[in-house]
Design an enzyme around this catalytic site. Structure first.
Site, PDB file in Angstrom:
ATOM      1  N   GLY A   1      29.518 -32.710 -23.240  1.00 13.17           N
ATOM      2  CA  GLY A   1      28.318 -32.020 -22.810  1.00 13.17           C
ATOM      3  C   GLY A   1      28.524 -30.704 -22.081  1.00 13.17           C
ATOM      4  N   THR A   2      29.485 -29.925 -22.523  1.00 15.94           N
ATOM      5  CA  THR A   2      29.649 -28.601 -21.927  1.00 15.94           C
ATOM      6  C   THR A   2      29.890 -27.559 -23.010  1.00 15.94           C
ATOM      7  OG1 THR A   2      31.051 -27.205 -20.519  1.00 15.94           O
ATOM      8  CG2 THR A   2      32.094 -29.145 -21.470  1.00 15.94           C
TER       9      THR A   2
ATOM     10  N   HIS B   1      31.556 -27.212  -9.357  1.00 14.13           N
ATOM     11  CA  HIS B   1      30.555 -26.193  -9.011  1.00 14.13           C
ATOM     12  C   HIS B   1      29.752 -26.570  -7.769  1.00 14.13           C
ATOM     13  CE1 HIS B   1      30.788 -24.404 -13.343  1.00 14.13           C
ATOM     14  NE2 HIS B   1      31.842 -24.149 -12.606  1.00 14.13           N
TER      15      HIS B   1
ATOM     16  N   GLN C   1      30.962 -30.133 -13.845  1.00 10.75           N
ATOM     17  CA  GLN C   1      30.343 -28.858 -13.459  1.00 10.75           C
ATOM     18  C   GLN C   1      28.945 -29.102 -12.935  1.00 10.75           C
ATOM     19  OE1 GLN C   1      31.333 -25.724 -16.822  1.00 10.75           O
ATOM     20  NE2 GLN C   1      31.287 -27.750 -17.694  1.00 10.75           N
ATOM     21  N   ASN C   2      28.494 -30.360 -12.996  1.00 11.50           N
ATOM     22  CA  ASN C   2      27.100 -30.642 -12.678  1.00 11.50           C
ATOM     23  C   ASN C   2      26.846 -30.691 -11.179  1.00 11.50           C
ATOM     24  OD1 ASN C   2      26.851 -30.740 -15.384  1.00 11.50           O
ATOM     25  ND2 ASN C   2      26.610 -32.952 -15.538  1.00 11.50           N
ATOM     26  N   ILE C   3      25.648 -30.257 -10.820  1.00 13.09           N
ATOM     27  CA  ILE C   3      25.276 -30.216  -9.406  1.00 13.09           C
ATOM     28  C   ILE C   3      24.157 -31.216  -9.131  1.00 13.09           C
ATOM     29  CG2 ILE C   3      26.062 -27.858  -8.982  1.00 13.09           C
ATOM     30  CD1 ILE C   3      23.254 -26.853  -9.523  1.00 13.09           C
ATOM     31  N   ASP C   4      23.931 -32.122 -10.086  1.00  9.13           N
ATOM     32  CA  ASP C   4      22.864 -33.109  -9.890  1.00  9.13           C
ATOM     33  C   ASP C   4      23.330 -34.351  -9.126  1.00  9.13           C
ATOM     34  OD1 ASP C   4      24.262 -34.655 -11.854  1.00  9.13           O
ATOM     35  OD2 ASP C   4      23.152 -33.670 -13.453  1.00  9.13           O
TER      36      ASP C   4
ATOM     37  N   CYS D   1      18.952 -20.922   9.409  1.00 15.29           N
ATOM     38  CA  CYS D   1      19.951 -21.473  10.330  1.00 15.29           C
ATOM     39  C   CYS D   1      19.374 -21.589  11.745  1.00 15.29           C
ATOM     40  CB  CYS D   1      21.161 -20.543  10.329  1.00 15.29           C
ATOM     41  SG  CYS D   1      22.424 -20.970  11.514  1.00 15.29           S
TER      42      CYS D   1
ATOM     43  N   PRO E   1      17.328 -30.599 -17.889  1.00 13.48           N
ATOM     44  CA  PRO E   1      17.712 -29.695 -18.976  1.00 13.48           C
ATOM     45  C   PRO E   1      19.103 -29.121 -18.760  1.00 13.48           C
ATOM     46  CG  PRO E   1      16.032 -28.686 -17.556  1.00 13.48           C
ATOM     47  CD  PRO E   1      16.207 -30.095 -17.085  1.00 13.48           C
TER      48      PRO E   1
ATOM     49  N   ASN F   1      30.042 -33.757 -28.121  1.00 15.88           N
ATOM     50  CA  ASN F   1      29.081 -32.686 -27.839  1.00 15.88           C
ATOM     51  C   ASN F   1      28.203 -32.453 -29.064  1.00 15.88           C
ATOM     52  OD1 ASN F   1      28.332 -30.892 -25.723  1.00 15.88           O
ATOM     53  ND2 ASN F   1      29.137 -29.173 -26.886  1.00 15.88           N
TER      54      ASN F   1
ATOM     55  N   ASP G   1      27.569 -29.449 -30.355  1.00 15.86           N
ATOM     56  CA  ASP G   1      28.235 -28.488 -31.221  1.00 15.86           C
ATOM     57  C   ASP G   1      29.681 -28.248 -30.808  1.00 15.86           C
ATOM     58  OD1 ASP G   1      25.499 -26.561 -30.047  1.00 15.86           O
ATOM     59  OD2 ASP G   1      27.292 -27.074 -28.904  1.00 15.86           O
TER      60      ASP G   1
ATOM     61  N   PHE H   1      21.808 -25.759 -19.506  1.00 20.45           N
ATOM     62  CA  PHE H   1      21.586 -24.349 -19.213  1.00 20.45           C
ATOM     63  C   PHE H   1      21.372 -23.520 -20.468  1.00 20.45           C
ATOM     64  CE2 PHE H   1      23.718 -26.039 -15.531  1.00 20.45           C
ATOM     65  CZ  PHE H   1      22.977 -25.499 -14.499  1.00 20.45           C
TER      66      PHE H   1
ATOM     67  N   CYS I   1      25.415 -21.772   6.387  1.00 25.77           N
ATOM     68  CA  CYS I   1      24.671 -20.561   6.751  1.00 25.77           C
ATOM     69  C   CYS I   1      25.366 -19.343   6.157  1.00 25.77           C
ATOM     70  CB  CYS I   1      24.575 -20.427   8.267  1.00 25.77           C
ATOM     71  SG  CYS I   1      23.862 -18.841   8.748  1.00 25.77           S
TER      72      CYS I   1
HETATM   73  P1  OAD Z   1      25.637 -25.564 -20.970  1.00 21.58           P
HETATM   74  O1  OAD Z   1      24.154 -25.630 -20.994  1.00 21.58           O
HETATM   75  O2  OAD Z   1      26.271 -24.227 -21.079  1.00 21.58           O
HETATM   76  O3  OAD Z   1      26.222 -26.455 -22.161  1.00 21.58           O
HETATM   77  C1  OAD Z   1      25.762 -27.768 -22.422  1.00 21.58           C
HETATM   78  C2  OAD Z   1      26.374 -28.274 -23.730  1.00 21.58           C
HETATM   79  O4  OAD Z   1      25.927 -29.614 -23.925  1.00 21.58           O
HETATM   80  C3  OAD Z   1      25.956 -27.470 -24.950  1.00 21.58           C
HETATM   81  O5  OAD Z   1      27.073 -27.272 -25.807  1.00 21.58           O
HETATM   82  C4  OAD Z   1      24.908 -28.375 -25.624  1.00 21.58           C
HETATM   83  O6  OAD Z   1      24.881 -28.237 -27.032  1.00 21.58           O
HETATM   84  C5  OAD Z   1      25.408 -29.752 -25.232  1.00 21.58           C
HETATM   85  N1  OAD Z   1      24.344 -30.777 -25.160  1.00 21.58           N
HETATM   86  C6  OAD Z   1      23.185 -30.736 -24.469  1.00 21.58           C
HETATM   87  N2  OAD Z   1      22.454 -31.836 -24.640  1.00 21.58           N
HETATM   88  C7  OAD Z   1      23.170 -32.631 -25.485  1.00 21.58           C
HETATM   89  C8  OAD Z   1      22.955 -33.917 -26.085  1.00 21.58           C
HETATM   90  N3  OAD Z   1      21.863 -34.643 -25.826  1.00 21.58           N
HETATM   91  N4  OAD Z   1      23.917 -34.399 -26.931  1.00 21.58           N
HETATM   92  C9  OAD Z   1      25.016 -33.671 -27.210  1.00 21.58           C
HETATM   93  N5  OAD Z   1      25.291 -32.476 -26.673  1.00 21.58           N
HETATM   94  C10 OAD Z   1      24.383 -31.945 -25.823  1.00 21.58           C
HETATM   95  O7  OAD Z   1      26.094 -26.344 -19.655  1.00 21.58           O
HETATM   96  P2  OAD Z   1      27.511 -26.277 -18.898  1.00 21.58           P
HETATM   97  O8  OAD Z   1      28.622 -26.121 -19.874  1.00 21.58           O
HETATM   98  O9  OAD Z   1      27.568 -27.428 -17.978  1.00 21.58           O
HETATM   99  O10 OAD Z   1      26.722 -23.317 -13.159  1.00 21.58           O
HETATM  100  O11 OAD Z   1      27.347 -24.940 -18.055  1.00 21.58           O
HETATM  101  C11 OAD Z   1      28.369 -24.530 -17.202  1.00 21.58           C
HETATM  102  C12 OAD Z   1      27.827 -23.869 -15.942  1.00 21.58           C
HETATM  103  O12 OAD Z   1      26.940 -22.803 -16.302  1.00 21.58           O
HETATM  104  C13 OAD Z   1      26.991 -24.773 -15.084  1.00 21.58           C
HETATM  105  O13 OAD Z   1      27.767 -25.579 -14.213  1.00 21.58           O
HETATM  106  C14 OAD Z   1      26.083 -23.833 -14.328  1.00 21.58           C
HETATM  107  C15 OAD Z   1      25.875 -22.719 -15.343  1.00 21.58           C
HETATM  108  O14 OAD Z   1      25.864 -21.455 -14.828  1.00 21.58           O
HETATM  109  C16 OAD Z   1      26.284 -23.781 -11.923  1.00 21.58           C
HETATM  110  O15 OAD Z   1      25.495 -24.693 -11.812  1.00 21.58           O
HETATM  111  C17 OAD Z   1      26.833 -23.114 -10.734  1.00 21.58           C
HETATM  112 ZN    ZN Z   2      23.796 -19.099  11.035  1.00 25.68          ZN
END
Ligand code: OAD
Ligand code: ZN
Length: 254
Positions: A177-178, A106, A86-89, A138, A13, A202, A204, A15, A114
């Site tokens: 996708g951000t 990220h 930005q993905n951590i996967d 640790c 999923p 994206n 939106d 965020f 630690c």
């Molecule tokens: P967001 O969840 O904020 O944004 C994801 C974007 O992708 C949104 O605009 C969705 O509409 C779009 N989206 C999702 N699924 C889609 C699909 N199937 N087709 C088209 N568009 C789609 O995620 P990030 O921008 O990556 O921090 O979030 C930024 C950071 O916020 C992350 O790196 C995370 C979080 O806090 C850490 O992990 C440290």
């Molecule tokens: Zn330690």
């Protein structure tokens, strides 16, 4: 530049999507507000939610999709200057994009540090604990070990500084996708010259594409994988992308 939206087709999923995004599903972890899961203060108060999330994201549970392989294709063709994620996967690495071509802005689960003595540990040292629902400690000082994921307020990895030379060199910026809501990453979208086309793929309209579009901007709104496949088709790469996906997913099924 990519974010969580590129991995939803892999079953992870994002965020911020209403109802299906991770931040709307965190109630079960008993946290005050969703972003707390990536905040140090809360982590020291209660590290369990973060490690439960880490367990869900365990590398090996998920596979890259056509979007990750589209970037692999760009790389194979010598066209990829850098992929800022930005993905951590870790799915960009799994898709075969070399670490030298990546900026994991990220952080990553590949190493952990630690929180007390700052010794760094390889990932195998903490996954055993995380998978068994134990908090990793640790071996040197018993402090909690935190995977090298960037929490809010923490510094981004050194490699992030590559943007200073990369973005002025780019002749095309693709953003997928951000939500472009988290800084300093989001501002990179404005770091290319104004003569350079920016392509947003994206669901939106986000960031400066919404509040300050440029004349050369192109937006492909809707389902991300469908639009990446459409882009591949326009480039005449449909067959190449399909066989790359087939060849690579074949590796997992062996
Ligand atoms: P967001 O969840 O904020 O944004 C994801 C974007 O992708 C949104 O605009 C969705 O509409 C779009 N989206 C999702 N699924 C889609 C699909 N199937 N087709 C088209 N568009 C789609 O995620 P990030 O921008 O990556 O921090 O979030 C930024 C950071 O916020 C992350 O790196 C995370 C979080 O806090 C850490 O992990 C440290
Ligand atoms: Zn330690």
């Amino acid at each position: 530049m990519v974010g969580a939206g590129i991995s939803t087709a892999s079953g992870i999923p994002d965020f911020r999507s209403p109802e299906i995004g991770l931040y709307s599903k965190l109630q079960k972890y008993d946290i005050p507000y969703p972003e707390a899961i990536f905040e140090l203060n809360f982590f020291f108060h209660n590290p369990k939610p973060f490690f439960a999330l880490a367990k869900e994201l365990y590398p090996g549970n998920y596979r890259p999709n056509a979007t990750h392989y589209f970037f692999r294709l760009l790389h194979d063709k010598g066209l990829l200057l850098r992929l800022y994620t930005q993905n951590i996967d870790g799915l960009e690495r799994v898709a075969g994009i070399p670490p030298a071509k990546l900026v994991e802005a990220h952080g990553t689960f590949a190493t952990a540090t630690c929180t007390v003595c700052h010794n760094q540990f390889p990932s195998q040292d903490f996954w055993t604990d995380v998978l068994a629902d134990r908090i990793p400690h640790c071996p040197v000082c018993t402090g909690i070990i935190k995977p090298d994921i960037v929490f809010f307020g923490e510094q981004l990895p050194q490699r992030f500084l590559l943007h200073v030379t990369d973005f002025p060199m780019a002749d095309l910026l693709i953003i997928l996708g951000t939500s472009l809501e988290v800084e300093p990453f989001a501002s990179l979208s404005e770091a290319v010259w104004s003569s350079v086309p920016r392509l947003l793929i994206n669901k939106d309209l986000v960031g400066s594409f919404a509040w300050g579009p440029r004349s050369k901007d192109v937006m492909l709104l809707g389902d991300l994988v469908q639009n990446v496949e459409k882009l591949a088709e326009l480039l005449g790469w449909t067959e190449e992308l399909r066989s790359l996906v087939q060849q690579e997913t074949g590796k997992f099924n062996r």
